[in-house]
Design a protein around this motif. Structure first.
Motif, PDB file in Angstrom:
ATOM      1  N   SER A   1       0.806  -1.415  -0.021  1.00 38.40           N
ATOM      2  CA  SER A   1      -0.009   0.040  -0.080  1.00 38.40           C
ATOM      3  C   SER A   1       0.857   1.103   0.008  1.00 38.40           C
ATOM      4  CB  SER A   1      -1.016  -0.139   1.188  1.00 38.40           C
ATOM      5  OG  SER A   1      -0.220   0.125   2.571  1.00 38.40           O
ATOM      6  N   ASP A   2       2.071   0.928   0.479  1.00 38.51           N
ATOM      7  CA  ASP A   2       2.950   2.564   0.709  1.00 38.51           C
ATOM      8  C   ASP A   2       3.426   2.606  -0.798  1.00 38.51           C
ATOM      9  OD1 ASP A   2       2.709   3.075   3.157  1.00 38.51           O
ATOM     10  OD2 ASP A   2       4.535   1.960   3.684  1.00 38.51           O
TER      11      ASP A   2
ATOM     12  N   LEU B   1       2.032   1.470  -3.751  1.00 40.21           N
ATOM     13  CA  LEU B   1       1.013   1.824  -4.790  1.00 40.21           C
ATOM     14  C   LEU B   1       0.426   3.078  -4.254  1.00 40.21           C
ATOM     15  CD1 LEU B   1      -0.811  -1.556  -5.035  1.00 40.21           C
ATOM     16  CD2 LEU B   1       0.880  -0.529  -6.542  1.00 40.21           C
ATOM     17  N   GLU B   2       0.639   3.545  -3.144  1.00 36.79           N
ATOM     18  CA  GLU B   2      -0.116   4.630  -2.272  1.00 36.79           C
ATOM     19  C   GLU B   2      -1.616   4.414  -2.474  1.00 36.79           C
ATOM     20  OE1 GLU B   2       1.481   7.961  -4.147  1.00 36.79           O
ATOM     21  OE2 GLU B   2       3.549   7.953  -3.166  1.00 36.79           O
ATOM     22  N   LYS B   3      -2.158   3.228  -2.518  1.00 36.50           N
ATOM     23  CA  LYS B   3      -3.601   3.098  -2.538  1.00 36.50           C
ATOM     24  C   LYS B   3      -3.877   1.951  -1.597  1.00 36.50           C
ATOM     25  CE  LYS B   3      -3.810   4.016  -7.595  1.00 36.50           C
ATOM     26  NZ  LYS B   3      -4.258   3.825  -8.960  1.00 36.50           N
ATOM     27  N   ARG B   4      -4.461   2.343  -0.512  1.00 36.58           N
ATOM     28  CA  ARG B   4      -4.998   1.434   0.665  1.00 36.58           C
ATOM     29  C   ARG B   4      -6.106   0.478  -0.017  1.00 36.58           C
ATOM     30  NH1 ARG B   4      -0.360   2.977   3.251  1.00 36.58           N
ATOM     31  NH2 ARG B   4      -0.731   4.921   4.226  1.00 36.58           N
ATOM     32  N   ALA B   5      -7.137   1.200  -0.761  1.00 32.59           N
ATOM     33  CA  ALA B   5      -8.312   0.221  -1.134  1.00 32.59           C
ATOM     34  C   ALA B   5      -7.999  -0.776  -2.005  1.00 32.59           C
ATOM     35  CB  ALA B   5      -9.263   1.261  -1.228  1.00 32.59           C
ATOM     36  N   SER B   6      -7.165  -0.208  -2.921  1.00 27.65           N
ATOM     37  CA  SER B   6      -6.519  -1.508  -3.934  1.00 27.65           C
ATOM     38  C   SER B   6      -5.810  -2.561  -3.413  1.00 27.65           C
ATOM     39  CB  SER B   6      -5.619  -0.689  -5.041  1.00 27.65           C
ATOM     40  OG  SER B   6      -6.372   0.671  -5.729  1.00 27.65           O
ATOM     41  N   THR B   7      -5.030  -2.323  -2.288  1.00 25.83           N
ATOM     42  CA  THR B   7      -4.284  -3.395  -1.639  1.00 25.83           C
ATOM     43  C   THR B   7      -5.096  -4.368  -1.002  1.00 25.83           C
ATOM     44  OG1 THR B   7      -2.524  -1.733  -1.516  1.00 25.83           O
ATOM     45  CG2 THR B   7      -2.485  -3.877   0.063  1.00 25.83           C
TER      46      THR B   7
ATOM     47  N   ASP C   1      -5.026   7.484   8.510  1.00 25.64           N
ATOM     48  CA  ASP C   1      -5.280   8.206   7.248  1.00 25.64           C
ATOM     49  C   ASP C   1      -6.595   8.999   7.513  1.00 25.64           C
ATOM     50  OD1 ASP C   1      -2.708   7.477   6.046  1.00 25.64           O
ATOM     51  OD2 ASP C   1      -3.927   6.244   4.645  1.00 25.64           O
TER      52      ASP C   1
ATOM     53  N   SER D   1     -14.862  -2.796  -0.882  1.00 26.26           N
ATOM     54  CA  SER D   1     -13.683  -2.418  -1.313  1.00 26.26           C
ATOM     55  C   SER D   1     -13.688  -1.703  -2.362  1.00 26.26           C
ATOM     56  CB  SER D   1     -12.348  -3.160  -1.084  1.00 26.26           C
ATOM     57  OG  SER D   1     -12.571  -4.290  -1.943  1.00 26.26           O
TER      58      SER D   1
ATOM     59  N   LEU E   1     -12.819   2.392  -4.143  1.00 25.10           N
ATOM     60  CA  LEU E   1     -12.129   2.565  -5.423  1.00 25.10           C
ATOM     61  C   LEU E   1     -13.016   3.521  -6.109  1.00 25.10           C
ATOM     62  CD1 LEU E   1     -10.571  -1.027  -6.070  1.00 25.10           C
ATOM     63  CD2 LEU E   1      -9.402   1.192  -5.262  1.00 25.10           C
TER      64      LEU E   1
END
Length: 512
Positions: free
Chosen positions: A386-387, A389-395, A446, A508, A512
Motif C-alpha cells: 500500500s505504501d 502503490l499509495e492505494k490502501r483500498a486497492s491493496t 489516514d 472495497s 475505489l
C-alpha cells in the motif's frame, strides 16, 4: 583518544527523540499484544470444555483413559463429565461455546463505540492502565470457575461480557499514542510491522493456554490474566502519551531547515528558494500523523511554512462528525466482513483442527498458531504494498480477491494430511489478516488525520473506535454463525466465510 566501540557508536548515532520513538513503538506493541494474549485461551480450552467421548463405544473410552493416565493430570473435581466440563458437555455444546464468543465480541463491539469518545477526553495512560487491570481480573475470573467448581453457564457468559467491555480501552488508546509519535512517511510499512502485535499476542496466548489445557485449564486463563495486569502496571509507569510530555526541543539544520521531535516537525523554507523549488511535493517523511504546533519552542518568521494547523488542545470531534469523514463508513463495513472471517478463525480454528486432524487440545492449539504466523507476514506485506502503490483500498481488494479461493482450498486440502494443513494455515493467515491489519492501522490513521479535519489532532481515537467497533460487529457475528452452522458440517462454515470475504471485496470496490 581511543575509538569508541562499534556498539556505542551505533547507540549514539540515534537522537534522543529517535530512542523515545523506538521505546514507545516497542511498549505499545507489547501492551496490545497482551490484550490478544488474554483473548486467545477460550479458543484453546474449547476442546477441553467438551471432549469427543462416546459412552456407547467402549474402545474409545478405554483409549481416553489410557491417554489420561499418560499425561498424569492434576486431580479434577469429582463431578466433571466424561464429555468435558458441565454445562458444555451437552450435545448442543457448539451453540453454548458460540454463546461465549458472542457474549465477549458483542460487548466489545458495543463498548468500542463509547471507548473512543471516552478515551479522547481522558489521559491515555490512566485510561489504558485501568482497562488492562480490569481485563486481567475478568480473564482470570473465567479460569477461577475451574478451581471453584462452577458449572453455571451465566457465570462464564458474564465474565466474557465484562471482559469484552473493558478490553475496548486498548485499541483506541494505543493507536492514538502511536499516532502521536510517528509521521505519515512509510506509514503502511511501520504500522504493518507494529500491527503484528495482534498475531504475536495470539501465538503467545495459544502457547500459554495450551501448556495447561490438558492438566488444569483454569490456569490457561489465570496466567494470561496475570500477564495483562502486570503489563497494565508497566503502562502506568512508562507510557508517554505525547512528545510534548517530555519537553520537545527542536534544533535547526541546514539552509532548508527541519525542526523535528517525535510527531512535531516543521520545514522552514528560506527566502532564497525559487518558485520551482517551493512547488516541489513534500517529502513523505515530512507529512505527519499528528502535528502539534504548540510543542516546539522555536521562533518562526514570516517565511516559515508550517505543515499542518493542528493543536493538541483542539476539542474532541463528535461521533457524527467522525462519520462524515469521507471513507469512514465504507472502510468500517469492509472491516466488518474482513474481521468476521479473521475472528471466526481466531475462536474456532483449534476446535476445527481437533475434529479434522484428530489431535488433542494442546497440539491443535500449537498448530493453530501458524495462522497467526502467516498473519504477521500478511500485515507487513499489505502495508508495504500500500505504501508503494499509495492505494490502501486497492491493496485490500487485491488480498480479499485472493483470500476467497484460498479459503475454499483450505477446507479441501486440510483433510489431506498435516503437511497440507500447515501450508494452507500460513497462506490463509496472510491473506485473511492482511486487509484486516491494514484497515485497523494505516487506513484508520489516514482517516483520523483527513484534510477535512483541518488539523484536529483529537479525532484519531474516535475514528479508530468507529472503524474497529463496526468491524467488531462482524467479529461477533462470525463465531456465532460458526457455532450455529458447524453442526451441519464444517464445509458450510467455510462457505459462509467465503461469502463474507466476497462482501468485503464488494465494499472495497465501492471505495475505489
Amino acid at each position: 583518544m581511543a575509538q569508541l566501540p562499534p556498539g556505542i557508536r551505533f547507540i549514539t548515532s540515534f537522537s534522543r527523540d529517535q530512542w523515545y520513538r523506538a521505546f514507545i513503538f516497542s511498549l505499545t506493541f507489547f501492551l496490545y499484544a497482551s490484550f490478544h494474549l488474554s483473548r486467545k485461551p477460550i479458543s484453546i480450552v474449547k476442546g477441553e470444555l467438551h471432549k469427543h467421548c462416546a459412552a456407547s463405544h467402549e474402545v474409545e473410552v478405554n483409549s481416553y483413559k489410557e491417554y489420561a493416565a499418560q499425561i498424569q493430570p492434576v486431580k479434577k473435581p469429582s463431578n466433571v463429565s466424561q464429555c468435558g466440563w458441565e454445562p458444555f458437555d451437552k450435545n448442543n455444546y457448539k451453540q453454548l461455546l458460540g454463546a461465549l464468543d458472542y457474549s465477549f465480541l458483542c460487548a466489545y463491539a458495543v463498548g468500542m463505540y463509547l471507548s473512543g469518545i471516552i478515551g479522547e477526553r481522558l489521559p491515555i495512560r490512566y485510561y489504558l492502565t485501568v482497562g488492562m487491570l480490569a481485563s486481567g481480573l475478568f480473564t482470570a475470573m473465567f479460569g477461577l470457575g475451574y478451581f471453584y467448581n462452577i458449572h453455571n453457564l451465566w457465570f462464564y457468559i458474564m465474565a466474557q461480557i465484562a471482559n469484552g467491555l473493558v478490553q475496548t480501552t486498548g485499541w483506541p488508546s494505543v493507536v492514538t499514542c502511536i499516532g502521536n509519535w510517528f509521521g505519515k512517511g512509510r506509514r503502511g510499512l511501520i504500522m504493518g510491522i507494529w500491527n503484528s502485535h495482534t498475531s504475536v499476542g495470539n501465538i503467545l496466548g495459544s502457547l500459554i493456554a495450551a501448556y495447561w489445557v490438558s492438566t488444569c485449564w483454569g490456569l490457561s486463563f489465570v496466567m494470561p490474566g496475570v500477564i495483562i495486569a502486570v503489563m497494565g502496571i508497566v503502562c502506568f509507569l512508562f507510557l508517554i502519551e505525547h512528545p510534548k510530555d517530555i519537553s520537545c526541543s527542536c534544533t535547526p539544520s541546514s539552509s532548508s531547515k527541519t525542526f523535528l521531535n517525535g510527531a512535531c516537525r516543521f520545514r522552514v523554507q528560506m527566502p532564497t528558494l525559487n518558485a520551482k523549488e517551493t512547488s516541489k511535493p513534500q517529502d513523505p517523511e515530512m507529512q505527519h500523523l499528528l502535528i502539534d504546533s504548540e510543542n516546539c519552542s522555536v521562533s518562526l518568521n514570516s517565511s516559515t511554512v508550517v505543515t499542518g494547523e493542528g493543536k493538541h488542545g483542539t476539542s474532541a470531534i463528535s461521533f457524527l462528525g467522525a462519520l462524515r469523514i469521507p471513507g469512514v463508513i465504507e472502510f468500517s463495513f469492509c472491516l466488518l466482513f474482513a474481521k468476521l472471517v479473521s475472528y471466526t478463525f481466531l475462536f474456532w480454528l483449534p476446535l476445527y483442527i481437533t475434529n479434522v486432524e484428530h489431535l488433542d487440545a494442546k497440539r491443535a492449539g500449537d498448530l493453530s498458531t501458524l495462522f497467526d504466523v502467516g498473519g504477521i507476514f500478511g500485515g507487513i506485506l499489505a502495508g508495504l504494498i500500500s505504501d508503494r502503490l499509495e492505494k490502501r483500498a486497492s491493496t485490500c481488494g487485491m488480498m480479499l480477491l485472493l483470500a476467497a479461493p484460498t479459503l475454499y482450498m483450505f477446507s479441501a486440502v486440510s483433510k489431506m494430511g498435516l503437511e497440507a494443513t500447515v501450508v494452507m494455515l500460513l497462506i490463509s493467515g496472510a491473506l485473511v489478516n492482511g486487509p484486516y491489519a491494514l484497515i485497523t492501522t494505516a487506513v484508520s490513521a489516514d482517516l483520523g488525520t483527513h484534510k477535512s479535519l483541518k488539523g484536529n489532532a483529537r479525532a484519531l481515537s474516535t475514528v479508530t473506535a468507529i472503524i474497529d467497533g463496526t468491524g467488531s460487529v462482524g467479529a461477533a457475528l462470525g463465531p456465532l454463525l460458526a457455532g450455529l452452522i458447524s453442526p451441519s458440517g464444517w464445509n458450510n462454515v467455510f462457505y459462509m466465510l467465503m461469502v463474507a470475504d466476497a462482501c468485503a471485496l464488494l465494499v472495497s470496490l465501492k471505495i475505489l
